[in-house]
Motif scaffolding. Structure first.
Motif, mmCIF file in Angstrom:
data_model
loop_
_atom_site.group_PDB
_atom_site.id
_atom_site.type_symbol
_atom_site.label_atom_id
_atom_site.label_comp_id
_atom_site.label_asym_id
_atom_site.label_seq_id
_atom_site.Cartn_x
_atom_site.Cartn_y
_atom_site.Cartn_z
ATOM 1 N N GLN A 137 -6.404 -2.978 -6.440
ATOM 2 C CA GLN A 137 -7.699 -3.047 -5.778
ATOM 3 C C GLN A 137 -8.780 -2.486 -6.700
ATOM 4 O OE1 GLN A 137 -8.238 -0.513 -2.373
ATOM 5 N NE2 GLN A 137 -7.120 1.186 -3.271
ATOM 6 N N THR B 197 0.851 -1.194 0.000
ATOM 7 C CA THR B 197 0.000 0.000 0.000
ATOM 8 C C THR B 197 0.881 1.236 0.000
ATOM 9 O OG1 THR B 197 -1.715 -1.166 1.242
ATOM 10 C CG2 THR B 197 -1.829 1.239 1.189
ATOM 11 N N VAL C 244 -3.444 0.378 -3.384
ATOM 12 C CA VAL C 244 -3.262 -0.968 -2.840
ATOM 13 C C VAL C 244 -3.085 -1.947 -3.989
ATOM 14 C CG1 VAL C 244 -4.237 -2.771 -1.379
ATOM 15 C CG2 VAL C 244 -4.708 -0.362 -0.869
ATOM 16 N N SER D 229 -11.521 -8.851 0.555
ATOM 17 C CA SER D 229 -11.790 -7.491 0.111
ATOM 18 C C SER D 229 -13.149 -7.084 0.655
ATOM 19 C CB SER D 229 -11.770 -7.410 -1.419
ATOM 20 O OG SER D 229 -11.913 -6.069 -1.853
ATOM 21 N N LYS E 67 -6.764 -7.954 1.244
ATOM 22 C CA LYS E 67 -6.326 -8.432 2.564
ATOM 23 C C LYS E 67 -6.022 -9.931 2.531
ATOM 24 C CE LYS E 67 -6.958 -4.654 5.123
ATOM 25 N NZ LYS E 67 -5.847 -4.016 5.872
ATOM 26 N N GLY F 165 -9.814 -2.419 -1.104
ATOM 27 C CA GLY F 165 -8.724 -3.036 -0.377
ATOM 28 C C GLY F 165 -8.450 -4.479 -0.812
#
Length: 964
Positions: free
Chosen positions: A381, A322, A331, A402, A388, A386
């Motif tokens: 993204q 990020t 991201v 996400s 993750k 996001g």
């Protein structure tokens, strides 16, 4: 009025929150309930009832203890809204002295969060946000200022003291002192800050309150601010610091620095510099005790780095990166080769030889410690949702987390599949609230932690084709008393027989614990941890399943630990010098991990065959929290118990109505100026709100009138009514217009609308009716239509589209002169990296028998709401009634920026002269959730106006009004 103070009032969040209204954070058409106790009103929907009523009990306990500790208390009843807007741990407080409120987000933090060290999420959240209110929402002892604040929201917000580090640092201080946990006593936080200190990278005093592009800058107000305040108390006494808060609310109006300087021997800035010097000295002294690093740099990265994970073959590493630039997060999920980048090394060597061949006396650059490995794939993204916790399904497929948006204001954590070979991205689950997870060795299912309605549990999600993405089993019961994290399957040579799962669990008033569970027999093994540990996260199995690794913290350090299950041996495999996270094993039995520095985490490697291990003989499986560091004002143990005798439950209805005086001011150089004074009332959820106002051009009396608006949004169908009356002297305007003299108009407009949204697609269908009297002629129209918008943002590029269309039937002067018509607009804009471009087309058409009822020019205001005037094409660079007709079209091209646009537009009314205008305009809409800010709009701009056959003019405008 200081705008910085006003903004501070509405950004006191536990973590960063964007400015948006409660109506955007919660669905106001849900069946909201209110549980009212002696000092609080807790508002919730049915799914959150236990969490809400438990928080009401906790709030009353917190209020009692804070009153004892502070000698201060809020006399006003506090409203607390229980929501779960983003499926993330958060909350905020708005410290208005006469109408304080807070929002509590029910999703608990996971183990690696800096707010995970708590007796319970609910308790520490309630305490933190209530301290904000007691600290910042004290009524002024000046009766005049307090009375003005009681009537005027924006003035009251401007009186809130603005230092963010003071607000967040003090709430964090009491959060820690009253529980014995919190961020002041978090070993992970301490390890990170000591690393910053050793690098000379602690924030300056000016940086302390700012959230800029630097790594972790947004957290510094909390984690450094609390340590500075602790240092002040230790060196100058709690009474001295407390005196600052007393001086803040005095009859004499003081800033924070004036209040501080009057009781401390030096300024807050100078004393902070001394604190930094002392903290850095202690960190450097501690560094001298460490031997050489246990690990070597494997890959040098910048910015925020998270969740590195190796594919099954060990040849590729996935990592989430990020980059924060200008406050915006970019991201990406990047895939790197694990091989050393020999091409880069050869290129460096070649460039060095060429350099020295040209200039033998030159000194070449020093080779980097490690060349960055080759990047093979990258995924941006989508829609700022996001990325993750990626995990590999196989060498070609990654599953990651996400945020998804289902319906209105329903954000959830879900799972996404990315196939590398064809770059195909598909959504696996929708609306399941799944956070951390692991993929079963047979590849047929996932076990994930699910957080819903404040309850956490482990569930199994199918990957089989017949029910892919479906939750097929609840491994544990959903509970508000426990939080689960980091499920990790034990590797096995027989994937179909894998039954052992490691996971972390935290229970009320206990630290995180590590368990290994046999999913067939439900037998559990508690993994030993170092005695007096406080922080625990990131469990990971060895490839053979014989060891389990984790990160634990004690004494202000975090270390990597290795536990041999069969032999019951625990060893530390790092010294504690680095703030370590995310261990993962490669095929060569090396352990990769992140180490945090002031520039962000980098990836390091530990050779497990060579590393010096320290045997840990003092271990524990007990998880009870040691509260010795708490002050004498210690909260009782956290509990999710509900005591309905504390208050009464009722329907939310129109909610707590909070009223305020409103002010508006406009200057439009083409038409008029106008001052607007009103009174507005509403509730935080914007279910029911209303406003009345009078408007007057106080300089030239060109435009004057009054209006009233009422809105109900507590049903799926939204209702609005707007009535108005105004007098407009068309021939007195600043710019030439049709000389109609004085126009008197009054009308009543009503609308019923039904909004629907799914992900980024939203459509709002509506019906409208209006009755008006203009120049003693009565008329009405009926209208039906819709407003639709959609967007897709792939980070490096994006596109937005909107369309509005409506059809209307009207009647002029109650005669047989009925007419029909249509209004509409199409807008499309996109961006590539930082460059954007947009186009729009607007039209309005009326049948010929309507007469020339369309007018061009004028501006929106609280008096003249845009949606209530379909026959007026309001545009701020032109005077009211600059043209009239029955057929209007507008074409526009523009370059958008954050708060506005650089535009060129052409107005075309019937066969009259075309009017071109170009310039810059901006709109800022404030709708945060207290009455004086909801629906407020600031419009400003400047334009060059070029009529086809008339002289060119430069027009400017600025207007502050409430838009409904």
């Amino acid at each position: 009025m200081k705008i910085t103070n006003t903004l501070s009032a509405i950004t006191l969040a536990l973590s960063g929150l964007s400015l948006s209204s409660h109506a955007q954070l919660a669905n106001n058409s849900d069946n909201w309930q209110t549980f009212e106790t002696e000092n609080f009103r807790v508002h919730y929907t049915e799914n959150y009832k236990q969490w809400a009523l438990s928080s009401a009990r906790e709030l009353e306990q917190v209020r009692k203890l804070v009153k004892q500790q502070q000698g201060r208390v809020l006399q006003e009843k506090v409203d607390a809204y229980i929501i779960d807007s983003y499926n993330s741990a958060n909350g905020f407080a708005v410290p208005l002295s006469n109408k304080p409120y807070m929002a509590l987000f029910t999703t608990p933090p996971l183990s690696d969060s800096i707010i995970a060290n708590a007796t319970s999420w609910q308790q520490i959240l309630v305490l933190h946000e209530y301290v904000h209110l007691v600290h910042l929402a004290q009524q002024s002892r000046s009766k005049l200022r307090n009375n003005i604040s009681n009537w005027f929201d924006i003035y009251e917000a401007s009186q809130i003291k603005g230092e963010r580090w003071v607000a967040e640092g003090y709430a964090t201080l009491l959060e820690s002192q009253m529980t014995g946990t919190g961020r002041l006593f978090n070993n992970q936080v301490e390890a990170i800050l000591q690393q910053f200190a050793r690098q000379g990278a602690l924030p300056s005093y000016e940086q302390l309150s700012n959230a800029d592009d630097n790594f972790m800058s947004g957290s510094m107000a909390y984690i450094v601010g609390v340590r500075y305040l602790t240092w002040l108390e230790e060196n100058y006494g709690k009474e001295t610091l407390d005196a600052v808060w007393t001086r803040w609310s005095a009859v004499k109006n003081r800033t924070f620095h004036q209040a501080f300087n009057g009781v401390f021997p030096d300024s807050a800035k100078n004393l902070y510099q001394r604190f930094v010097a002392e903290y850095t000295y202690k960190a450097m002294t501690k560094e001298a005790q460490f031997s050489s690093l246990d690990s070597k740099l494997w890959m040098d990265l910048t910015g925020y780095v998270d969740a590195p994970t190796l594919n099954p073959s060990g040849e590729q590493l996935a990592v989430v990166e990020t980059e924060i630039k200008d406050g915006k997060a970019k991201v990406t999920l990047n895939i790197y080769s694990t091989k050393e980048n020999t091409e880069k090394a050869k290129e460096f060597e070649k460039n060095t030889k060429e350099l020295l061949a040209k200039d033998p006396l030159d000194i070449a650059d020093k080779a980097p410690e490690v060349f960055k490995r080759k990047q093979l794939f990258t995924l941006n993204q989508t829609n700022q949702r996001g990325i993750k916790n990626p995990r590999w399904l196989n060498d070609d497929t990654i599953i990651f987390g996400s945020t998804s948006l289902n319906g209105k204001n329903e954000f959830h954590k879900d799972l996404i599949i990315w196939q590398l070979s064809n770059n195909q991205v598909t959504q696996l689950t929708r609306g399941e609230n799944l956070r951390r997870f692991d993929i079963a060795p047979d590849g047929q299912s996932i076990i994930a932690e699910r957080s819903r309605y404040g309850q956490s549990q482990l569930v199994r999600v199918s990957l089989a084709d017949n029910n892919k993405g479906t939750v097929i089993e609840e491994i544990t019961n959903a509970s508000t008393n426990q939080v689960y994290d980091f499920p990790r399957f034990k590797p096995t040579n027989k994937p179909t027989e894998s039954t052992e799962l490691a996971y972390l669990v935290s229970t009320l008033n206990n630290k995180w614990a590590l368990r290994v569970k046999d999913l067939n027999t439900n037998e559990e093994l508690a993994i030993p941890l170092p005695t007096d540990y406080q922080y625990l996260s990131f469990p990971e199995w060895s490839k053979d399943g014989e060891y389990i690794y984790y990160v634990a913290g004690k004494h202000g350090m975090t270390k990597l630990y290795q536990y041999h299950i069969a032999n019951n041996n625990l060893s530390a495999i790092s010294s504690g010098e680095q703030a370590v996270t995310w261990p993962t094993l490669d095929k060569q039995n090396n352990l990769l991990h992140l180490a945090i520095s002031a520039n962000g985490p980098d990836i390091y490697q530990v050779n497990l065959a060579e590393v010096e291990k320290t045997a840990i003989t003092n271990t524990t499986i007990k998880t009870n929290i040691n509260k010795k560091q708490a002050s004498k004002y210690l909260l009782a143990d956290a509990s999710m118990a509900v005591d309905e005798t504390l208050g009464e439950n009722s329907n939310y209805g129109v909610g707590p109505q909070e009223g305020t005086i409103t002010l508006g001011e406009s200057y439009y150089s083409a038409s008029s100026s106008m001052f607007e004074l009103g009174y507005k009332s509403g509730d935080i959820l914007e279910r029911f709100d209303w406003q009345v106002n009078i408007s007057q051009d106080v300089f030239d009396n060109i435009l004057s009138g009054y209006a009233g608006t009422v809105r109900w949004q507590g049903w799926p169908v939204k209702l609005l009514a707007h009535g108005y009356q105004f007098d407009l002297k068309t021939d007195k305007q600043y710019s030439d217009a049709l000389a109609f003299g004085k126009i008197k108009e009054k009308g009543l407009f009503v609308e019923a609308s039904y909004p629907f949204s799914y992900d980024t697609f939203a459509i709002d269908s509506f019906v409208q009716a209006k009755y008006q009297t203009l120049a003693k002629e009565d008329s009405y129209y009926l209208s039906a239509g819709f407003r639709q918008h959609w967007s897709l943002d792939k980070q490096t590029w994006g596109i937005k589209q909107s369309f509005t269309g409506q059809f209307m039937l009207g009647d002029q002067d109650n005669q047989a002169s009925s007419y029909q018509g249509s209004n509409g607009s199409i807008d499309i804009n996109g961006h590539f990296n930082n460059f954007g471009l947009g186009f729009s087309y607007t039209w309005a058409e009326r049948s010929k028998d309507a007469g020339n009822i369309l007018s061009l020019g004028g501006y929106t205001s609280t008096l003249m709401q845009n949606k209530a005037h379909l026959n007026k094409k309001l545009t701020p660079e032109l005077a009211f009634y600059q043209q009239i007709g029955n057929d209007y079209q507008s074409y526009q091209a523009y370059i958008p920026f954050e708060f506005g646009q650089l535009f060129y537009r052409r107005h075309d009314m019937n066969e009259q002269e075309q009017i071109d205008s170009y310039g810059i305009s901006g709109t800022v809409n404030g709708s945060f959730g207290f009455t004086g800010i909801n629906n407020i709009s600031l419009n400003l701009g400047i334009a060059q106006v070029n009529p086809e056959n008339s002289k060119s003019e430069t027009q400017g405008w600025i207007g502050l009004s409430h838009q409904w």
